[in-house]
Write a protein that holds these residues in place. Sequence first.
Motif, short mmCIF file in Angstrom:
data_model
loop_
_atom_site.label_atom_id
_atom_site.label_comp_id
_atom_site.label_asym_id
_atom_site.label_seq_id
_atom_site.Cartn_x
_atom_site.Cartn_y
_atom_site.Cartn_z
N GLY A 342 0.82 -1.21 0.00
CA GLY A 342 0.00 0.00 0.00
C GLY A 342 0.86 1.27 0.00
N SER A 343 0.33 2.43 0.42
CA SER A 343 -1.08 2.57 0.73
C SER A 343 -1.95 2.40 -0.51
CB SER A 343 -1.33 3.97 1.30
OG SER A 343 -1.14 4.95 0.28
N ARG A 344 -3.24 2.32 -0.30
CA ARG A 344 -4.14 2.16 -1.43
C ARG A 344 -3.95 3.28 -2.46
NH1 ARG A 344 -8.80 -1.28 -0.16
NH2 ARG A 344 -8.25 -2.23 1.82
N GLN A 345 -3.79 4.50 -1.98
CA GLN A 345 -3.62 5.63 -2.90
C GLN A 345 -2.28 5.52 -3.63
OE1 GLN A 345 -6.10 7.53 -3.63
NE2 GLN A 345 -4.96 8.69 -5.12
N PHE A 346 -1.26 5.05 -2.95
CA PHE A 346 0.04 4.86 -3.58
C PHE A 346 -0.09 3.82 -4.70
CE2 PHE A 346 4.34 3.31 -4.15
CZ PHE A 346 5.09 4.47 -4.08
N GLU A 347 -0.82 2.74 -4.43
CA GLU A 347 -1.03 1.67 -5.42
C GLU A 347 -1.83 2.19 -6.62
OE1 GLU A 347 0.41 -1.18 -5.01
OE2 GLU A 347 1.06 -0.67 -2.98
N ARG A 348 -2.89 2.92 -6.33
CA ARG A 348 -3.72 3.49 -7.42
C ARG A 348 -2.86 4.31 -8.35
NH1 ARG A 348 -7.28 5.14 -3.23
NH2 ARG A 348 -8.92 3.60 -3.06
N ASP A 349 -2.00 5.15 -7.76
CA ASP A 349 -1.20 6.05 -8.58
C ASP A 349 -0.04 5.34 -9.29
OD1 ASP A 349 -2.88 8.10 -8.21
OD2 ASP A 349 -1.51 9.40 -7.09
N LEU A 350 0.47 4.26 -8.69
CA LEU A 350 1.48 3.46 -9.40
C LEU A 350 0.88 2.90 -10.69
CD1 LEU A 350 3.33 1.09 -6.88
CD2 LEU A 350 4.42 2.58 -8.54
N ARG A 351 -0.31 2.36 -10.57
CA ARG A 351 -0.98 1.75 -11.73
C ARG A 351 -1.34 2.83 -12.76
NH1 ARG A 351 -3.66 -1.17 -7.33
NH2 ARG A 351 -5.40 0.29 -7.51
N ARG A 352 -1.82 3.97 -12.26
CA ARG A 352 -2.21 5.06 -13.16
C ARG A 352 -0.97 5.61 -13.86
NH1 ARG A 352 -3.68 10.80 -12.42
NH2 ARG A 352 -2.89 10.66 -10.29
N PHE A 353 0.13 5.77 -13.12
CA PHE A 353 1.38 6.26 -13.70
C PHE A 353 1.86 5.28 -14.78
CE2 PHE A 353 5.99 6.29 -14.00
CZ PHE A 353 6.27 7.64 -14.16
N ALA A 354 1.83 3.99 -14.48
CA ALA A 354 2.28 2.97 -15.44
C ALA A 354 1.48 3.08 -16.74
CB ALA A 354 2.13 1.57 -14.83
N ARG A 355 0.16 3.21 -16.57
CA ARG A 355 -0.74 3.24 -17.73
C ARG A 355 -0.59 4.53 -18.52
NH1 ARG A 355 -5.11 2.76 -14.80
NH2 ARG A 355 -5.89 4.86 -15.20
N MET A 356 -0.67 5.64 -17.82
CA MET A 356 -0.72 6.95 -18.49
C MET A 356 0.65 7.41 -18.99
SD MET A 356 -3.91 7.52 -18.11
CE MET A 356 -4.15 9.22 -18.62
N GLU A 357 1.68 7.16 -18.22
CA GLU A 357 3.00 7.73 -18.54
C GLU A 357 3.93 6.74 -19.22
OE1 GLU A 357 3.44 10.96 -18.00
OE2 GLU A 357 1.50 11.15 -16.98
N ARG A 358 3.67 5.44 -19.05
CA ARG A 358 4.62 4.44 -19.57
C ARG A 358 3.98 3.43 -20.52
NH1 ARG A 358 7.57 7.89 -18.06
NH2 ARG A 358 9.05 7.77 -16.32
N HIS A 359 2.65 3.54 -20.70
CA HIS A 359 1.95 2.59 -21.56
C HIS A 359 2.19 1.16 -21.08
CE1 HIS A 359 -0.59 2.46 -24.98
NE2 HIS A 359 0.17 1.64 -25.69
N MET A 360 2.13 1.00 -19.76
CA MET A 360 2.34 -0.32 -19.15
C MET A 360 1.17 -0.67 -18.23
SD MET A 360 6.32 -0.21 -17.97
CE MET A 360 7.66 0.11 -19.12
N LEU A 361 0.99 -1.95 -17.98
CA LEU A 361 -0.07 -2.39 -17.07
C LEU A 361 0.56 -3.03 -15.85
CD1 LEU A 361 -2.51 -4.06 -19.65
CD2 LEU A 361 -2.82 -1.86 -18.50
#
Length: 400
Positions: A342-361
């Motif tokens: 976690g935290s949950r917000q940290f996890e949400r933003d890791l996934r969002r960063f991967a998707r939006m900024e790196r084109h990764m899942l």
Amino acid sequence: FTDSMREGRPVAVETRHLIQVRKKYIEKCRTSPTPTAVATVSQYACQRRTTTENNNKIFTDAFEVLVEIYEFNEIEGPCLAFRRAASVLKSLPWAVQCLGDTHNLPCLGEHTKAIMEEILQYGRSFEVEKILSDERYQTLKLFTSVFGVGPKTAEKWYRRGLRSFSEILADRSIRLNRMQQSGFQHYGDISRAVSKAEALALRNIIDEAVHAITPDAVLALTGGFRRGKEFGHDVDFIVTTTEMGKEEGLLPRIIDKLTKEGILLYCDYQASTFDISKLPSRRFEAMDHFAKCFLILRLEDSQVGGGLHIAEGDIRGWRAVRVDLVSPPMDRYAFALLGWSGSRQFERDLRRFARMERHMLLDNHALYDKTKKEFLAATTEKDIFAHLGLEYIEPWQRNA
Ligand code: DCT
Ligand code: MG
């Protein structure tokens, strides 16, 4: 601004007090050095360092009430907005003294700033206070504090006119599931925070159990305690073995052992549904597919260094504690560890960063590069941050 002011009731004393508070605020704004030289704050929590020290609790507590009410009302946009705003403020090494301090910060919208303004001027938010005193909010908050009761069930009970635990328990038409029964049975204990000493005592218990089963066991304390929190609502562990495939059947054997020790008060075991060929999963699912169990364990006073975190006058000598165990295969360990820390917000933003900024899942199972069309292997969390081109953030800096 207050209800009494809106309703035109006599408010002389209150008004005088508010004028004083406001005067102080204006003076503070005038003299407060605006932190202009502050480095830019990222909109992504995974690019911020957030310790457990929150300098802006007065604002984030208020935002969290708004998050809750939007969650109860299933209004996603503002809910997310207040989550992000709270997270940004938690990362600041300084306290916001004046609205001007926030002009360089991301994720603070108009509504957010209006709430902050109220708090800065009057020491409290009238919008938040109105929610806190609202009967529906109070009831839903109470009902969802029971293990096994989500917002949907809470709303259903509220609509039936139920307002208290005794009314729920007396209602013959309500059939509680096993989880909810345990939730009510151990309510006093599991609604009470778990201390770090209790978490460490539980680690010893699980460590002993799993090492009696296999010598190559791997055990890690995750969740809030790994992030350095002093208290949590539960204790989260990852438990696996270095030998791939051997983790299958590990949780049932641990559960068996805890049962024989007489300390298993509740157990919900979910076998693994992890299928590597089904990856990458496009939409993020709330839960990962690893084998896991949600437990309530009995912890003895004698097992805890410094003693149990219990109410004064509680002479039982034990308490019930919520414990989660998750068991990924070893080659998924780094992803599971990162996801469960976690935290949950940290996890949400890791996934969002991967998707939006790196084109990764990214999820708790894997990291997939959509451009290269390949999975990126990782044995440590550092590997994952490196794949994402992110500076490594230590667990105790992930309290976003
Ligand atoms: N987690 C997740 N998906 C879920 C639930 C949890 O990825 N559906 C992750 C995020 C945090 C971690 O697992 C542990 O969850 P919690 O115990 O709910 O959070 P916590 O940070 O440990 O908070 P607390 O101190 O209240 O237990
Ligand atoms: Mg936890």
